[in-house]
Enzyme design. Structure first.
Site, PDB file in Angstrom:
ATOM      1  N   ILE A  14       0.842  -1.200   0.000  1.00  0.00           N
ATOM      2  CA  ILE A  14       0.000   0.000   0.000  1.00  0.00           C
ATOM      3  C   ILE A  14       0.876   1.249   0.000  1.00  0.00           C
ATOM      4  O   ILE A  14       0.630   2.195  -0.748  1.00  0.00           O
ATOM      5  CB  ILE A  14      -0.967   0.013   1.207  1.00  0.00           C
ATOM      6  N   LEU A  62      10.090   2.869  14.149  1.00  0.00           N
ATOM      7  CA  LEU A  62       8.919   3.401  14.857  1.00  0.00           C
ATOM      8  C   LEU A  62       9.178   3.671  16.342  1.00  0.00           C
ATOM      9  O   LEU A  62       8.486   4.474  16.957  1.00  0.00           O
ATOM     10  CB  LEU A  62       7.734   2.429  14.728  1.00  0.00           C
ATOM     11  N   TYR A 159      -2.685  -9.228  15.858  1.00  0.00           N
ATOM     12  CA  TYR A 159      -2.580  -8.178  14.827  1.00  0.00           C
ATOM     13  C   TYR A 159      -3.826  -7.291  14.870  1.00  0.00           C
ATOM     14  O   TYR A 159      -3.743  -6.063  14.848  1.00  0.00           O
ATOM     15  CB  TYR A 159      -2.407  -8.789  13.433  1.00  0.00           C
ATOM     16  N   LYS A 163      -3.966  -3.188  15.673  1.00  0.00           N
ATOM     17  CA  LYS A 163      -4.547  -2.147  14.814  1.00  0.00           C
ATOM     18  C   LYS A 163      -5.636  -1.365  15.555  1.00  0.00           C
ATOM     19  O   LYS A 163      -5.756  -0.146  15.415  1.00  0.00           O
ATOM     20  CB  LYS A 163      -5.136  -2.768  13.536  1.00  0.00           C
ATOM     21  N   SER A 201      -2.157  -9.641   2.840  1.00  0.00           N
ATOM     22  CA  SER A 201      -3.407  -9.880   2.123  1.00  0.00           C
ATOM     23  C   SER A 201      -3.177 -10.601   0.797  1.00  0.00           C
ATOM     24  O   SER A 201      -3.951 -11.479   0.402  1.00  0.00           O
ATOM     25  CB  SER A 201      -4.176  -8.574   1.909  1.00  0.00           C
TER      26      SER A 201
END
Length: 320
Positions: A14, A62, A159, A163, A201
């Site tokens: 993405i 991060l 997961y 999120k 995905s």
């Protein structure tokens, strides 16, 4: 001078689509990757149209605040996509998924606030919308629906929990610190991709073609083309009227519906047959992503998403 924006997690499926569309629109992009020396992370970004002139790569962690500040400095907007994703078994959920997702999001927002960024688009997921067993059975799931945290903990859906907690942390930060945050909640993102590695995905899709019979019961709500997911990010960034969460699926469907469409289009693959209702209690809906449709997004239909995904997997040698 073109507007400068930062895209975290830019090397992913993405992320690289977001970078691609931003460059085509004339933006200057600060793209973050995990390792600048890893050609698999950077080559496909550097070969995008407009990259020579307007792409700058940054190595970011991060959990390393200074690396985030360096990447965001000088940017008017931020697209925060970076988040760990592990579809297989997790040994240490706190360390592998929860900390990087939640603390990472707060770190990015803190840096954005400190630098004076105008708007931050946070990539959440349908994983922050479902599983939600207590949602009314006769009501189509929408942006008001939230994943049940306790259900995730009891069922080891780490997961999904990561999120959900990361998105909630983003909203809390926005409210407390007065930062302009808007969220996209993509379904299963599929289609052609630029990066050499496959994301969760597309791996799910590849496994389906190879005969995997997992119904992804709590993980599927519908699919969306990578191009639509990336465009959704840009639309909510550019439309100052965009507020809150934005469900991004071409339709709310069951995994069984999706699998039978794949089997119908590609009888040569060993696609398993599922009962029609693989997502118990999930109501199907055509224009579920109404907020994005109202912003002008035209969703690529499921059949085209499937064809584009298969063509890409073939061209990259994942299937023959």
């Amino acid at each position: 001078m073109s507007e400068v924006v930062c895209v975290t997690g830019a090397s992913g499926c993405i992320g690289s689509w977001v970078v691609h569309l931003l460059l085509l629109r004339g933006y200057t992009v600060h793209a973050t990757v995990q390792n600048l020396k890893n050609e698999k992370e950077i080559n496909h970004l550097e070969s995008l149209e407009g990259a020579k002139e307007r792409l700058r790569l940054f190595q970011m962690d991060l959990l390393d605040y200074e690396s985030i500040v360096a990447a965001i400095s000088g940017c008017a907007g931020v697209f925060h996509l970076a988040s760990p994703n592990n579809v297989d078994e997790v040994q240490d959920p706190q360390k592998e998924l929860l900390d990087p997702a939640v603390k990472g999001t707060v770190n990015v927002l803190t840096a954005a606030k400190e630098i004076g960024v105008g708007r931050v688009v946070v990539t959440s997921s349908i994983s922050a919308i479902m599983p939600s067993p207590n949602w009314p059975a006769d009501k189509v799931k929408n942006e008001e629906c939230w994943t049940d945290e306790e259900y995730c903990r009891q069922n080891g859906l780490w997961y999904t929990l990561s999120k959900t907690l990361a998105e909630k942390a983003a909203w809390e930060f926005a409210k407390e610190k007065g930062l302009d945050v808007v969220v996209v909640n993509p379904g299963t993102a599929l289609g052609p991709f630029f990066c050499p590695t496959i994301n969760a995905s597309m791996l799910m899709f590849l496994r389906l073609l190879q005969g995997c019979a997992d119904p992804y019961e709590n993980l599927f709500m519908g699919c969306a083309h990578f191009k639509n997911v990336a465009l959704a990010h840009i639309l909510v960034y550019e439309n100052k009227s965009a507020r809150g969460r934005h469900l991004c699926v071409e339709a709310i469907t069951h995994y069984g519906d999706f699998a039978s469409k794949v089997a119908e289009l590609y009888p040569e693959y060993n696609v398993p047959r599922f009962p029609r209702d693989t997502q118990p209690g999930l109501l199907r809906a055509k224009n579920a992503a109404k907020k994005l449709i109202d912003l002008g997004l035209e969703f690529i239909p499921m059949e085209q998403i499937i064809k584009d995904s298969v063509d890409c997997l073939k061209s990259k040698g994942f299937i023959s």
